[in-house]
Write a protein that holds these residues in place. Structure first.
Motif, PDB file in Angstrom:
ATOM      1  N   ASP A 151      22.427  37.519 -11.326  1.00  0.00           N
ATOM      2  CA  ASP A 151      21.232  37.148 -10.577  1.00  0.00           C
ATOM      3  C   ASP A 151      21.054  35.645 -10.656  1.00  0.00           C
ATOM      4  O   ASP A 151      21.767  34.959 -11.383  1.00  0.00           O
ATOM      5  CB  ASP A 151      19.988  37.860 -11.114  1.00  0.00           C
ATOM      6  CG  ASP A 151      19.641  37.416 -12.540  1.00  0.00           C
ATOM      7  OD1 ASP A 151      20.577  37.113 -13.307  1.00  0.00           O
ATOM      8  OD2 ASP A 151      18.454  37.377 -12.892  1.00  0.00           O
ATOM      9  N   GLU A 164      11.372  33.233  -3.388  1.00  0.00           N
ATOM     10  CA  GLU A 164      11.792  34.258  -2.438  1.00  0.00           C
ATOM     11  C   GLU A 164      13.281  34.159  -2.137  1.00  0.00           C
ATOM     12  O   GLU A 164      13.980  35.177  -2.072  1.00  0.00           O
ATOM     13  CB  GLU A 164      10.994  34.138  -1.139  1.00  0.00           C
ATOM     14  CG  GLU A 164      11.347  35.202  -0.111  1.00  0.00           C
ATOM     15  CD  GLU A 164      10.470  35.160   1.117  1.00  0.00           C
ATOM     16  OE1 GLU A 164      10.584  36.072   1.957  1.00  0.00           O
ATOM     17  OE2 GLU A 164       9.659  34.217   1.245  1.00  0.00           O
ATOM     18  N   MET A 167      15.147  35.493  -5.123  1.00  0.00           N
ATOM     19  CA  MET A 167      14.954  36.938  -5.248  1.00  0.00           C
ATOM     20  C   MET A 167      15.833  37.694  -4.264  1.00  0.00           C
ATOM     21  O   MET A 167      16.497  38.678  -4.613  1.00  0.00           O
ATOM     22  CB  MET A 167      13.475  37.276  -5.023  1.00  0.00           C
ATOM     23  CG  MET A 167      13.136  38.755  -5.172  1.00  0.00           C
ATOM     24  SD  MET A 167      13.317  39.709  -3.630  1.00  0.00           S
ATOM     25  CE  MET A 167      11.824  39.218  -2.772  1.00  0.00           C
ATOM     26  N   SER A 170      19.434  37.500  -5.257  1.00  0.00           N
ATOM     27  CA  SER A 170      19.665  38.392  -6.400  1.00  0.00           C
ATOM     28  C   SER A 170      19.763  39.850  -5.957  1.00  0.00           C
ATOM     29  O   SER A 170      20.551  40.624  -6.521  1.00  0.00           O
ATOM     30  CB  SER A 170      18.552  38.218  -7.441  1.00  0.00           C
ATOM     31  OG  SER A 170      18.573  36.912  -7.996  1.00  0.00           O
ATOM     32  N   GLN A 198      13.378  40.071  -9.742  1.00  0.00           N
ATOM     33  CA  GLN A 198      13.051  38.652  -9.678  1.00  0.00           C
ATOM     34  C   GLN A 198      11.849  38.456  -8.750  1.00  0.00           C
ATOM     35  O   GLN A 198      11.263  39.424  -8.282  1.00  0.00           O
ATOM     36  CB  GLN A 198      14.266  37.846  -9.201  1.00  0.00           C
ATOM     37  CG  GLN A 198      15.376  37.729 -10.233  1.00  0.00           C
ATOM     38  CD  GLN A 198      15.027  36.803 -11.390  1.00  0.00           C
ATOM     39  OE1 GLN A 198      13.969  36.174 -11.419  1.00  0.00           O
ATOM     40  NE2 GLN A 198      15.922  36.708 -12.364  1.00  0.00           N
ATOM     41  N   GLY A 199      11.478  37.200  -8.517  1.00  0.00           N
ATOM     42  CA  GLY A 199      10.352  36.930  -7.638  1.00  0.00           C
ATOM     43  C   GLY A 199       9.343  35.965  -8.204  1.00  0.00           C
ATOM     44  O   GLY A 199       8.219  35.873  -7.699  1.00  0.00           O
ATOM     45  N   ARG A 206       7.565  40.187  -6.471  1.00  0.00           N
ATOM     46  CA  ARG A 206       7.936  41.072  -7.579  1.00  0.00           C
ATOM     47  C   ARG A 206       7.937  42.540  -7.143  1.00  0.00           C
ATOM     48  O   ARG A 206       8.845  43.309  -7.473  1.00  0.00           O
ATOM     49  CB  ARG A 206       6.981  40.870  -8.759  1.00  0.00           C
ATOM     50  CG  ARG A 206       7.237  39.606  -9.546  1.00  0.00           C
ATOM     51  CD  ARG A 206       8.475  39.715 -10.406  1.00  0.00           C
ATOM     52  NE  ARG A 206       8.786  38.439 -11.078  1.00  0.00           N
ATOM     53  CZ  ARG A 206       9.784  38.266 -11.925  1.00  0.00           C
ATOM     54  NH1 ARG A 206      10.588  39.274 -12.221  1.00  0.00           N
ATOM     55  NH2 ARG A 206      10.005  37.087 -12.480  1.00  0.00           N
ATOM     56  N   SER A 209      10.927  43.185  -4.838  1.00  0.00           N
ATOM     57  CA  SER A 209      12.167  43.233  -5.602  1.00  0.00           C
ATOM     58  C   SER A 209      12.289  44.540  -6.375  1.00  0.00           C
ATOM     59  O   SER A 209      13.336  45.201  -6.348  1.00  0.00           O
ATOM     60  CB  SER A 209      12.227  42.047  -6.568  1.00  0.00           C
ATOM     61  OG  SER A 209      13.400  42.071  -7.344  1.00  0.00           O
TER      62      SER A 209
END
Length: 387
Positions: A151, A164, A167, A170, A198-199, A206, A209
């Motif tokens: 990630d 973003e 994220m 990832s 992630q986020g 979040r 994700s």
């Protein structure tokens, strides 16, 4: 639990108390009691500790680092020598991280693309490419029980647009990591691959994700990208939003956290697994963790103090050596200082985890949480008054 190289990976939830969870993770190399703290063995060693000591303190699992081991001694060499369990004489569960955090924090002249990360080794300057596929390949060569997707971890605070972008990248890397993990036969060997949420600290990112990762067949789910510069209250608020969106029947791992207080509060928000270099790093720098908080053995007030760090602790490093002696070792730069203080610190962390597990099973977690915080608030025992 007897080691069984063909045993499937599984997670069993034993008890809950509020959002706090007590469970068991089963891997081919043993049972991990959760909530669990995983000592960090970055380069196939928990610094200043023998493997048997780490186990005797209550550790069911240790963490190895993909980035460092790929550079030295190389994953291929570890594989030729029988895998990481044999190489480091740890026949119990091993989790390896993906190497992504170290690529971002340690590597020189890194270049990020959709394919992966190209970087210059901090060891010898060699140019290396790390892709999601290569990260999984390295972890398979190491033979770890629990592996992590590659990630992108960004420092906080960060603009929403940057959080973003990282994220979404990832998430795409998560899909590629999963494909590679299955192609290399990880599930058939009872290994696990965790996705990483992630986020940044943005609630919408979040939740998105977590939702997208939950649709992928990971054996566990991690919260990444926290404890990287944001205040503790922001981290905890992010967890309150994120963990309810993660699958309840899979382990939840908060990466790189943390202090005893971080752990206690994160358990209260539904986290099952933790890792952090803090107890070992602090031990090497003269800092002890005890049930009454931190003790800085560099401080001159300990020079004439005959008392141990904690006479009630079952750990010999905590109950058999005087503060005066530990202070002397630290000031003299003796290696034994790092050994004894790391021993004390890991003992305290595992005692904390056992207390947490027992309290959740007894449905007394909130009482345990309040009592533990009250002990920390008292601070260290009063300075010794010499006569």
């Amino acid at each position: 639990m007897t080691n069984n190289d063909n045993a499937p990976f599984s997670f069993r939830l034993i008890a809950t108390d509020g959002m706090a969870r007590r469970g068991e993770i089963r891997t081919p190399h043993g049972t991990v009691r959760t909530p669990a703290f995983m000592p960090v063995g970055t380069q196939a060693t928990v610094k200043a500790m023998y493997p048997d000591q780490v186990r005797e303190l209550g550790s069911d699992v240790v963490l190895g680092n993909t980035y460092h081991l790929m550079l030295r001694p190389t994953a291929e060499r570890v594989a030729r020598l029988g895998g990481l369990h044999k190489f480091m004489n740890w026949p119990h569960t091993i989790l390896t991280d993906s190497g992504g955090f170290q690529v971002m924090s340690l590597a020189q002249l890194r270049k990020l693309s959709e394919k992966g990360v190209t970087f210059q080794s901090h060891v010898d300057g060699q140019k290396i490419e790390m892709t999601p596929e290569r990260s999984i390949e390295i972890q398979q060569l190491l033979g770890s029980d629990i592996q992590m997707q590659l990630d992108e971890c960004i420092a906080l605070p960060a603009p929403r647009e940057e959080a973003e972008r990282a994220m979404r990248l990832s998430l795409r890397w998560a899909e590629r990591s999963r494909v590679q993990f299955e192609a290399m036969g990880g599930p058939g060997r009872g290994q696990a691959l965790y996705g990483i949420v992630q986020g940044g600290t943005d609630p919408e990112l979040r939740l998105e994700s977590a939702g997208m990762l939950s649709q992928m067949p990971f054996e566990g789910y991690s919260v990444g990208g926290l404890a990287v510069g944001e205040p503790q209250e922001v981290m905890l608020k992010t967890l309150e939003i994120t963990t309810p969106a993660m699958p309840a029947d899979k382990p939840r791992y908060l990466m790189g956290v943390g202090t005893p207080e971080d752990i206690l509060e994160s358990v209260a928000r539904g986290i099952d697994q933790f890792d952090c270099v803090l107890p070992t790093r602090a031990g090497r720098h003269g800092l002890a963790y005890t049930r009454y908080g931190k003790v800085n053995l560099k401080n001159a007030r300990h020079a004439d103090d005959p008392r141990p760090l904690d006479e009630t602790s079952p750990c010999e490093a905590s109950n058999r050596y005087s503060r005066a002696y530990l202070h002397h070792l630290v000031k003299a730069g003796e290696g034994l200082a790092a050994m004894l203080l790391t021993w004390n610190n890991l003992a305290y962390y595992q005692q904390l985890m056992q207390g947490i597990r027992d309290a959740i099973e007894a449905q007394t977690f909130e009482e345990f949480r309040a009592r533990t915080r009250a002990d920390w608030a008292k601070g260290d025992i009063p300075p010794f008054a010499s006569r």
